[in-house]
Design a protein around this motif. Sequence first.
Motif, mmCIF file in Angstrom:
data_model
loop_
_atom_site.group_PDB
_atom_site.id
_atom_site.type_symbol
_atom_site.label_atom_id
_atom_site.label_comp_id
_atom_site.label_asym_id
_atom_site.label_seq_id
_atom_site.Cartn_x
_atom_site.Cartn_y
_atom_site.Cartn_z
ATOM 1 N N TRP A 46 -3.639 -84.221 36.509
ATOM 2 C CA TRP A 46 -2.685 -85.233 36.042
ATOM 3 C C TRP A 46 -1.354 -84.578 35.676
ATOM 4 C CZ3 TRP A 46 -2.668 -90.245 36.694
ATOM 5 C CH2 TRP A 46 -3.859 -90.955 36.788
ATOM 6 N N ASP B 68 -5.012 -73.298 30.770
ATOM 7 C CA ASP B 68 -4.741 -74.522 31.540
ATOM 8 C C ASP B 68 -3.369 -74.429 32.211
ATOM 9 O OD1 ASP B 68 -7.128 -75.714 30.892
ATOM 10 O OD2 ASP B 68 -6.318 -76.987 29.320
ATOM 11 N N ASN C 47 -9.430 -91.447 38.243
ATOM 12 C CA ASN C 47 -9.986 -90.143 37.865
ATOM 13 C C ASN C 47 -10.926 -89.613 38.941
ATOM 14 O OD1 ASN C 47 -8.611 -89.830 35.459
ATOM 15 N ND2 ASN C 47 -10.246 -90.698 34.205
ATOM 16 N N CYS D 93 -0.248 -92.233 30.361
ATOM 17 C CA CYS D 93 -1.559 -92.018 29.726
ATOM 18 C C CYS D 93 -1.943 -93.200 28.843
ATOM 19 C CB CYS D 93 -1.543 -90.733 28.895
ATOM 20 S SG CYS D 93 -1.366 -89.220 29.860
ATOM 21 N N GLU E 209 -7.331 -86.430 25.901
ATOM 22 C CA GLU E 209 -6.791 -86.278 27.261
ATOM 23 C C GLU E 209 -5.273 -86.420 27.253
ATOM 24 O OE1 GLU E 209 -10.317 -88.115 30.087
ATOM 25 O OE2 GLU E 209 -9.096 -89.475 28.878
ATOM 26 N N THR E 210 -4.786 -87.427 26.530
ATOM 27 C CA THR E 210 -3.343 -87.675 26.468
ATOM 28 C C THR E 210 -2.602 -86.475 25.914
ATOM 29 O OG1 THR E 210 -3.689 -90.060 26.211
ATOM 30 C CG2 THR E 210 -1.561 -89.183 25.510
ATOM 31 N N THR F 177 -7.346 -82.971 33.666
ATOM 32 C CA THR F 177 -6.088 -83.028 32.904
ATOM 33 C C THR F 177 -5.024 -82.158 33.560
ATOM 34 O OG1 THR F 177 -7.003 -81.311 31.441
ATOM 35 C CG2 THR F 177 -7.110 -83.595 30.667
ATOM 36 N N GLN F 178 -5.440 -81.036 34.156
ATOM 37 C CA GLN F 178 -4.483 -80.186 34.879
ATOM 38 C C GLN F 178 -3.930 -80.923 36.091
ATOM 39 O OE1 GLN F 178 -6.730 -76.677 35.867
ATOM 40 N NE2 GLN F 178 -7.274 -76.261 33.735
ATOM 41 N N MET G 2 -6.064 -93.649 28.378
ATOM 42 C CA MET G 2 -6.784 -92.388 28.306
ATOM 43 C C MET G 2 -7.099 -92.077 26.849
ATOM 44 S SD MET G 2 -4.862 -89.935 31.041
ATOM 45 C CE MET G 2 -4.444 -90.485 32.700
ATOM 46 N N SER H 121 -3.582 -83.342 25.764
ATOM 47 C CA SER H 121 -3.697 -82.202 26.670
ATOM 48 C C SER H 121 -2.695 -82.324 27.815
ATOM 49 C CB SER H 121 -5.126 -82.113 27.216
ATOM 50 O OG SER H 121 -5.249 -81.046 28.127
ATOM 51 N N ILE H 122 -2.636 -83.508 28.430
ATOM 52 C CA ILE H 122 -1.716 -83.725 29.544
ATOM 53 C C ILE H 122 -0.268 -83.597 29.085
ATOM 54 C CG2 ILE H 122 -0.862 -85.464 31.187
ATOM 55 C CD1 ILE H 122 -3.826 -86.514 31.231
#
Length: 407
Positions: free
Chosen positions: A249, A316, A198, A267, A276-277, A246-247, A272, A279-280
């Motif tokens: 990733w 995003d 990260n 993820c 976060e997971t 996150t963007q 994560m 979102s990604i």
Amino acid sequence: MGKELAASVLKTLEDHGFEAYFVGGCVRDWLLERPVHDIDICTNAHPGDVTRLFPDHVPTGLKHGTVSVRVNGQFFEVTTYRKEGKYEDYRRPSAVEFVEELSLDLERRDFTMNAMAMDLQGGLHDPFDGQGDLARRLVRAVGDPGERFREDALRLLRAVRFAAQLGFAIEPDTLDAMKETAPYLARIAVERVREELNKMLASAEPQIGCWLLCETRLFDYAPLVAGLFDKSVDDSWRLVHLPALTQRWALLMYAAGYETEAARQVCTGLRMSKRETESICTLVSLLGRIQPDWDSPVSFDWGPLLLKEGRETCEDLAHVIQACWWNHADPRLFSAMQSAYEAMPVKSLKELAITGRDLQVALQKKPGEWIWRTLDTLLEHTALHGLPNERDVLIEVARKEVARDEY
């Protein structure tokens, strides 16, 4: 302010007959004129001496010689000069030995740029030419690089991260040792690995880190992660144009050709957070549907995306798409999304002039999934297709929708 407070700790130690120095990352960053977030201090005073001199303290790691001293609400780690015994888990020494000489303390450290100490007058103690390596823009291990990495395999990733943060190269012998000792990274806790990745991706030049991960094969033990960097490295220069981790990733996943399931496995493997997971994976799913071509802007309809995914997710997504198009970025991308958002007379179910309970009463039907399906249809027609947001109109349209479904 922080340096002045820390200097008061050094002065107190010196006034009581001890040696004391600023050490490590703070010295490096002062020399580079970078922001300093943590100030560490080393001394020949033993932990008992430090706790006696500074009643306001936290015994952070007494057996390793570290006491956190609080001055005006700020903490400074004060650590006794030490040598370290054999490393048994490729991460931490089995024992430490307190010593009296600063040079013995500095030689246990990871890289030359982190093995410098500075006294109160600004005098530099630099036995491994860390200042020279800063000038040469090199990450160089202290002493035998292979030994340093076998002691603590997390240093493999720290070398990559420092190179990305500072825009440095890795000194050839150090780089060769990283390739030789790469398998030891598998012994390090996933959380530590994720934290370093990260920091690397959030750095000023993440493409350097991505290239080094491919060059050193640090993740051969984790094929999905290794493949992620191998397949995305040519487009990793785009990462720096993205404001959120996150963007970054998500762009890597898309550049690597990873679909939602592979993204979720990466993820999950890196442990994560759920937020976060999700979102990604949401961004990866949307990118997979839209399939933006590199540096080839096109216009598309934001309305359905805004309605289904919400404004925050679409913002995003717009950032990631703009990075995909960076060489020919579309200056109208964000304004088009904003215009689409403002043009929608309703933007969520709670803004509809009707509720699920209203539908149930008006249509005299038992509760069920039909309510949410109908509300979603009403929202789409009201937000995007001109259906008036009026209770009676919505009930009439709902009646026809339900009848059509039943038929």
